[in-house]
Design a protein around this motif. Sequence first.
Motif, PDB file in Angstrom:
ATOM      1  N   LEU A  47      80.917  -9.106 -81.185  1.00 24.08           N
ATOM      2  CA  LEU A  47      82.190  -9.806 -81.316  1.00 24.08           C
ATOM      3  C   LEU A  47      83.054  -9.698 -80.064  1.00 24.08           C
ATOM      4  CD1 LEU A  47      83.064  -8.731 -84.984  1.00 24.08           C
ATOM      5  CD2 LEU A  47      81.983 -10.850 -84.216  1.00 24.08           C
ATOM      6  N   GLY A  48      83.125  -8.485 -79.535  1.00 19.27           N
ATOM      7  CA  GLY A  48      83.990  -8.282 -78.377  1.00 19.27           C
ATOM      8  C   GLY A  48      83.426  -8.833 -77.091  1.00 19.27           C
ATOM      9  N   GLY A  49      82.091  -8.747 -76.914  1.00 23.34           N
ATOM     10  CA  GLY A  49      81.469  -9.242 -75.688  1.00 23.34           C
ATOM     11  C   GLY A  49      81.713 -10.717 -75.453  1.00 23.34           C
ATOM     12  N   PRO A  50      81.358 -11.592 -76.420  1.00 21.12           N
ATOM     13  CA  PRO A  50      81.615 -13.022 -76.226  1.00 21.12           C
ATOM     14  C   PRO A  50      83.100 -13.349 -76.044  1.00 21.12           C
ATOM     15  CG  PRO A  50      80.053 -12.668 -78.001  1.00 21.12           C
ATOM     16  CD  PRO A  50      80.582 -11.317 -77.625  1.00 21.12           C
ATOM     17  N   LEU A  51      83.958 -12.648 -76.793  1.00 26.59           N
ATOM     18  CA  LEU A  51      85.395 -12.903 -76.661  1.00 26.59           C
ATOM     19  C   LEU A  51      85.883 -12.554 -75.257  1.00 26.59           C
ATOM     20  CD1 LEU A  51      88.064 -13.700 -77.956  1.00 26.59           C
ATOM     21  CD2 LEU A  51      88.318 -11.338 -78.746  1.00 26.59           C
ATOM     22  N   ALA A  52      85.409 -11.428 -74.726  1.00 29.81           N
ATOM     23  CA  ALA A  52      85.813 -11.037 -73.376  1.00 29.81           C
ATOM     24  C   ALA A  52      85.320 -12.055 -72.350  1.00 29.81           C
ATOM     25  CB  ALA A  52      85.254  -9.652 -73.059  1.00 29.81           C
ATOM     26  N   LEU A  53      84.078 -12.526 -72.506  1.00 34.47           N
ATOM     27  CA  LEU A  53      83.543 -13.536 -71.588  1.00 34.47           C
ATOM     28  C   LEU A  53      84.340 -14.836 -71.664  1.00 34.47           C
ATOM     29  CD1 LEU A  53      79.641 -13.265 -71.720  1.00 34.47           C
ATOM     30  CD2 LEU A  53      81.097 -13.087 -69.707  1.00 34.47           C
ATOM     31  N   LEU A  54      84.706 -15.191 -72.887  1.00 34.19           N
ATOM     32  CA  LEU A  54      85.478 -16.418 -73.065  1.00 34.19           C
ATOM     33  C   LEU A  54      86.834 -16.326 -72.370  1.00 34.19           C
ATOM     34  CD1 LEU A  54      85.809 -19.201 -74.425  1.00 34.19           C
ATOM     35  CD2 LEU A  54      86.679 -17.997 -76.442  1.00 34.19           C
ATOM     36  N   LEU A  55      87.465 -15.170 -72.519  1.00 30.69           N
ATOM     37  CA  LEU A  55      88.777 -14.998 -71.892  1.00 30.69           C
ATOM     38  C   LEU A  55      88.687 -14.992 -70.379  1.00 30.69           C
ATOM     39  CD1 LEU A  55      90.288 -12.277 -74.260  1.00 30.69           C
ATOM     40  CD2 LEU A  55      90.886 -14.705 -74.153  1.00 30.69           C
ATOM     41  N   VAL A  56      87.601 -14.402 -69.847  1.00 26.55           N
ATOM     42  CA  VAL A  56      87.450 -14.307 -68.391  1.00 26.55           C
ATOM     43  C   VAL A  56      86.989 -15.627 -67.775  1.00 26.55           C
ATOM     44  CG1 VAL A  56      86.111 -13.202 -66.542  1.00 26.55           C
ATOM     45  CG2 VAL A  56      87.050 -11.824 -68.412  1.00 26.55           C
ATOM     46  N   SER A  57      85.967 -16.247 -68.430  1.00 27.35           N
ATOM     47  CA  SER A  57      85.355 -17.441 -67.830  1.00 27.35           C
ATOM     48  C   SER A  57      85.905 -18.748 -68.386  1.00 27.35           C
ATOM     49  CB  SER A  57      83.846 -17.416 -68.056  1.00 27.35           C
ATOM     50  OG  SER A  57      83.547 -17.539 -69.447  1.00 27.35           O
ATOM     51  N   GLY A  58      86.430 -18.683 -69.610  1.00 27.94           N
ATOM     52  CA  GLY A  58      86.895 -19.909 -70.246  1.00 27.94           C
ATOM     53  C   GLY A  58      85.775 -20.782 -70.766  1.00 27.94           C
ATOM     54  N   SER A  59      84.538 -20.264 -70.783  1.00 24.25           N
ATOM     55  CA  SER A  59      83.376 -21.061 -71.177  1.00 24.25           C
ATOM     56  C   SER A  59      82.871 -20.629 -72.556  1.00 24.25           C
ATOM     57  CB  SER A  59      82.250 -20.910 -70.141  1.00 24.25           C
ATOM     58  OG  SER A  59      81.055 -21.496 -70.616  1.00 24.25           O
ATOM     59  N   TRP A  60      82.962 -21.549 -73.520  1.00 26.99           N
ATOM     60  CA  TRP A  60      82.395 -21.282 -74.835  1.00 26.99           C
ATOM     61  C   TRP A  60      80.874 -21.170 -74.769  1.00 26.99           C
ATOM     62  CZ3 TRP A  60      84.848 -19.873 -79.119  1.00 26.99           C
ATOM     63  CH2 TRP A  60      86.219 -20.133 -79.235  1.00 26.99           C
ATOM     64  N   LEU A  61      80.261 -21.959 -73.913  1.00 26.50           N
ATOM     65  CA  LEU A  61      78.803 -21.945 -73.788  1.00 26.50           C
ATOM     66  C   LEU A  61      78.310 -20.594 -73.302  1.00 26.50           C
ATOM     67  CD1 LEU A  61      76.094 -23.425 -73.894  1.00 26.50           C
ATOM     68  CD2 LEU A  61      76.513 -24.222 -71.544  1.00 26.50           C
ATOM     69  N   LEU A  62      78.978 -20.048 -72.287  1.00 31.29           N
ATOM     70  CA  LEU A  62      78.595 -18.741 -71.770  1.00 31.29           C
ATOM     71  C   LEU A  62      78.755 -17.659 -72.834  1.00 31.29           C
ATOM     72  CD1 LEU A  62      77.630 -17.170 -69.291  1.00 31.29           C
ATOM     73  CD2 LEU A  62      80.027 -16.865 -68.635  1.00 31.29           C
TER      74      LEU A  62
END
Length: 227
Positions: A47-62
């Motif tokens: 849960l936290g990993g994808p959320l952190a990536l989303l906040l940093v990169s702005g990419s839902w796909l990533l």
Amino acid sequence: MAPYHIRKYQESDRQWVVGLLSRGMAEHIPATFWQLLKLPQSLLLLLGGPLALLLVSGSWLLALVFSLSLLPALWFLAKKPWTEFVDMTLRTDMSDITKSYLSERGSCFWVAESEEKVVGMVGALPVDDPTLREKRLQLFHLFVDSEHRRQGIAKALARTVLQFARDQGYSEVVLDTSTIQLSAMALYQSMGFKKTGQSFFCVWARLVALPTVHFIYRLPSSKVGSL
């Protein structure tokens, strides 16, 4: 229900026995995987990993790719303790079953046979510990093929070990199983085995929170009765 009988292991049984071991261990991988998913550290990653990536990169796909890539990694972790156990066993006591279990009087290996197929197995070896005050036998590798369960084969194999222990003058029988093997623990406890503690047999088991539970059965010295 097909009839079965229990007999001593023969070299011609090896392929059946190794297959039972491998299939029996593989059965526990899904339950271990689901247990692993519920651990706080796994939930944090998922849960936290994808959320952190989303906040940093702005990419839902990533974020989605990261989340999906975690599942195979967690499956690998769930699988590793069981494959490690099989590999270790085939390198040690089951590398030569006849030599390990049938070369001396105080040990043995049995199979349950039904319709000319090996459908169950169990082994027993003396515990080599000079600090022990009692003569102790250890039960190993109690497995029954999935298609032949709920027929009393597992209990019959366990009773075979206990009777062997009596006949050979042992005072105690010990065994190890895992917390994920609920039916095995229920069987042993119903037969009078008592828990003595738990540990982790390898680092992979510790990583997935899969402890080994230790059991003991104390044989009465004053009388010999049927179980």
